[in-house]
Motif scaffolding. Structure first.
Motif, mmCIF file in Angstrom:
data_model
loop_
_atom_site.group_PDB
_atom_site.id
_atom_site.type_symbol
_atom_site.label_atom_id
_atom_site.label_comp_id
_atom_site.label_asym_id
_atom_site.label_seq_id
_atom_site.Cartn_x
_atom_site.Cartn_y
_atom_site.Cartn_z
ATOM 1 N N ARG A 126 0.821 -1.213 0.000
ATOM 2 C CA ARG A 126 0.000 0.000 0.000
ATOM 3 C C ARG A 126 0.855 1.263 0.000
ATOM 4 N NH1 ARG A 126 -3.405 -0.525 5.260
ATOM 5 N NH2 ARG A 126 -1.496 -1.529 5.973
ATOM 6 N N TYR A 127 0.274 2.290 -0.584
ATOM 7 C CA TYR A 127 0.822 3.643 -0.520
ATOM 8 C C TYR A 127 -0.265 4.475 0.158
ATOM 9 C CZ TYR A 127 2.997 8.020 -2.244
ATOM 10 O OH TYR A 127 3.595 9.262 -2.355
ATOM 11 N N ILE A 128 0.041 4.991 1.339
ATOM 12 C CA ILE A 128 -0.952 5.701 2.146
ATOM 13 C C ILE A 128 -0.520 7.147 2.332
ATOM 14 C CG2 ILE A 128 -2.113 5.798 4.390
ATOM 15 C CD1 ILE A 128 -1.788 2.812 4.645
ATOM 16 N N GLY A 129 -1.416 8.074 2.074
ATOM 17 C CA GLY A 129 -1.137 9.483 2.327
ATOM 18 C C GLY A 129 -1.367 9.814 3.798
ATOM 19 N N VAL A 130 -0.601 10.748 4.326
ATOM 20 C CA VAL A 130 -0.778 11.097 5.742
ATOM 21 C C VAL A 130 -1.926 12.086 5.925
ATOM 22 C CG1 VAL A 130 1.618 10.612 6.338
ATOM 23 C CG2 VAL A 130 0.989 12.912 5.591
ATOM 24 N N HIS A 131 -2.350 12.758 4.845
ATOM 25 C CA HIS A 131 -3.484 13.670 4.938
ATOM 26 C C HIS A 131 -4.788 12.892 4.740
ATOM 27 C CE1 HIS A 131 -0.620 16.937 5.013
ATOM 28 N NE2 HIS A 131 -0.078 16.498 3.876
ATOM 29 N N MET A 200 7.285 -0.533 7.146
ATOM 30 C CA MET A 200 6.856 0.814 6.762
ATOM 31 C C MET A 200 8.052 1.711 6.483
ATOM 32 S SD MET A 200 4.074 1.139 9.891
ATOM 33 C CE MET A 200 5.358 0.805 11.116
ATOM 34 N N ILE A 201 7.930 2.549 5.444
ATOM 35 C CA ILE A 201 8.965 3.524 5.123
ATOM 36 C C ILE A 201 8.272 4.830 4.718
ATOM 37 C CG2 ILE A 201 9.142 2.847 2.676
ATOM 38 C CD1 ILE A 201 12.173 3.364 2.890
ATOM 39 N N PRO A 202 8.782 5.980 5.177
ATOM 40 C CA PRO A 202 8.124 7.251 4.853
ATOM 41 C C PRO A 202 8.449 7.732 3.446
ATOM 42 C CG PRO A 202 10.051 7.656 6.193
ATOM 43 C CD PRO A 202 9.929 6.161 6.080
ATOM 44 N N VAL A 203 7.542 8.532 2.903
ATOM 45 C CA VAL A 203 7.749 9.185 1.604
ATOM 46 C C VAL A 203 7.716 10.696 1.840
ATOM 47 C CG1 VAL A 203 6.817 9.589 -0.697
ATOM 48 C CG2 VAL A 203 6.730 7.283 0.299
ATOM 49 N N LEU A 204 8.789 11.379 1.459
ATOM 50 C CA LEU A 204 8.892 12.823 1.642
ATOM 51 C C LEU A 204 8.712 13.530 0.299
ATOM 52 C CD1 LEU A 204 11.994 12.995 4.046
ATOM 53 C CD2 LEU A 204 9.587 12.620 4.617
ATOM 54 N N GLN A 209 9.041 17.216 3.375
ATOM 55 C CA GLN A 209 7.887 17.106 4.264
ATOM 56 C C GLN A 209 7.217 15.756 4.048
ATOM 57 O OE1 GLN A 209 7.118 19.566 6.633
ATOM 58 N NE2 GLN A 209 9.115 20.281 5.882
ATOM 59 N N LEU A 210 6.723 15.180 5.125
ATOM 60 C CA LEU A 210 6.110 13.861 5.032
ATOM 61 C C LEU A 210 4.820 13.925 4.214
ATOM 62 C CD1 LEU A 210 6.171 10.883 5.950
ATOM 63 C CD2 LEU A 210 4.803 11.575 7.936
ATOM 64 N N PHE A 211 4.773 13.125 3.148
ATOM 65 C CA PHE A 211 3.575 13.057 2.309
ATOM 66 C C PHE A 211 2.803 11.760 2.537
ATOM 67 C CE2 PHE A 211 1.388 11.574 -1.489
ATOM 68 C CZ PHE A 211 0.558 12.660 -1.774
ATOM 69 N N GLY A 212 3.522 10.662 2.668
ATOM 70 C CA GLY A 212 2.839 9.377 2.800
ATOM 71 C C GLY A 212 3.752 8.293 3.340
ATOM 72 N N ILE A 213 3.211 7.086 3.391
ATOM 73 C CA ILE A 213 3.928 5.922 3.899
ATOM 74 C C ILE A 213 3.725 4.772 2.921
ATOM 75 C CG2 ILE A 213 4.280 4.374 5.865
ATOM 76 C CD1 ILE A 213 4.605 7.235 6.695
#
Length: 230
Positions: A126-131, A200-204, A209-213
């Motif tokens: 999965r690609y999950i947005g933090v917003h 899990m790994i973050p996507v900046l 800035q953190l956009f997703g995971i």
């Protein structure tokens, strides 16, 4: 005289019988002690073998987890990951090449699916947005030999899940594994009761800035069974 002779024979017979009994007991004791020693030796050998096999299993599982970390890092650097960021922030169109969010999503679904073909322990990528309360942007599921992309209108918000609250605190390019628990869908435990660990790994974004995971759901039973089989 005859009576005394018979008495001596009877006494001699008793001595012979007693001697035989003592000899039998002695032999039984020796055999029993030998069996105990053999049993102790067998137990010691079994313990040594089990320790060796446990170490091999640990090495295999560790190798599998390191491979998953490398794959997750690779996923976070694929073009659709950044393409979705650009298109999401430009009314659904990537200003760099004109690709739509839908096209980028489809490309990432293809990458997720290709990775699952050879890795049966992935139950979800999965690609999950933090917003938007941690809404899933792209998701591909796997069960047995079946793999399918989840339609956009069935994607879920995962912001309330403990692993998501943990994931938003990750540092750049840091990979973390969640606790092992049952997979949950729509806030309830999946009736299939899949024991799951999440990598899990973050996507900046371009401003760091953190956009997703990017999250890989791993069926721990399938992972461990593969290691046991090896």
């Amino acid at each position: 005289m005859a009576f005394n002779h018979l008495k001596q024979l009877s006494l001699r017979s008793k001595i012979v019988v007693l001697s035989a009994v003592f000899a039998l007991l002695s032999c039984s004791l020796i055999v029993w002690q030998g069996a105990l020693r053999a049993h102790d030796l067998s137990v010691a050998n079994a313990q040594t073998l089990l320790r060796s096999e446990a170490q091999k299993l640990a090495v295999q599982v560790e190798s599998d987890l390191e491979f998953i970390i490398a794959e997750l890092y690779f996923l976070s650097k694929t073009p659709p990951i950044e393409g979705i960021i650009r298109s999401e922030r430009n009314d659904g169109f990537d200003p760099r090449d004109g690709s739509t969010t839908e096209l980028w999503r489809h490309r990432l679904e293809q990458i997720f699916t290709a990775m699952m073909v050879n890795q049966p322990y992935y139950s979800q990528l999965r690609y999950i947005g933090v917003h938007d309360n941690g809404r899933e942007l792209v998701r591909v599921d796997q069960s047995g030999n079946l793999r399918w992309a989840v339609p956009e209108d069935e994607l879920q918000s995962k912001g309330a899940e403990p692993y998501m609250r943990d994931a938003v605190g990750l540092g750049p390019e840091e990979v973390r594994f969640s606790e092992i628990n049952y997979n949950r869908e729509y806030g309830a435990i999946d009736p299939r009761r899949i024991p799951t660990i999440r990598a899990m790994i973050p996507v900046l974004d371009e401003h760091d800035q953190l956009f997703g995971i990017v999250i890989a759901n791993i069926n721990i039973e399938t992972l461990m069974s593969g290691a046991f089989n090896d």
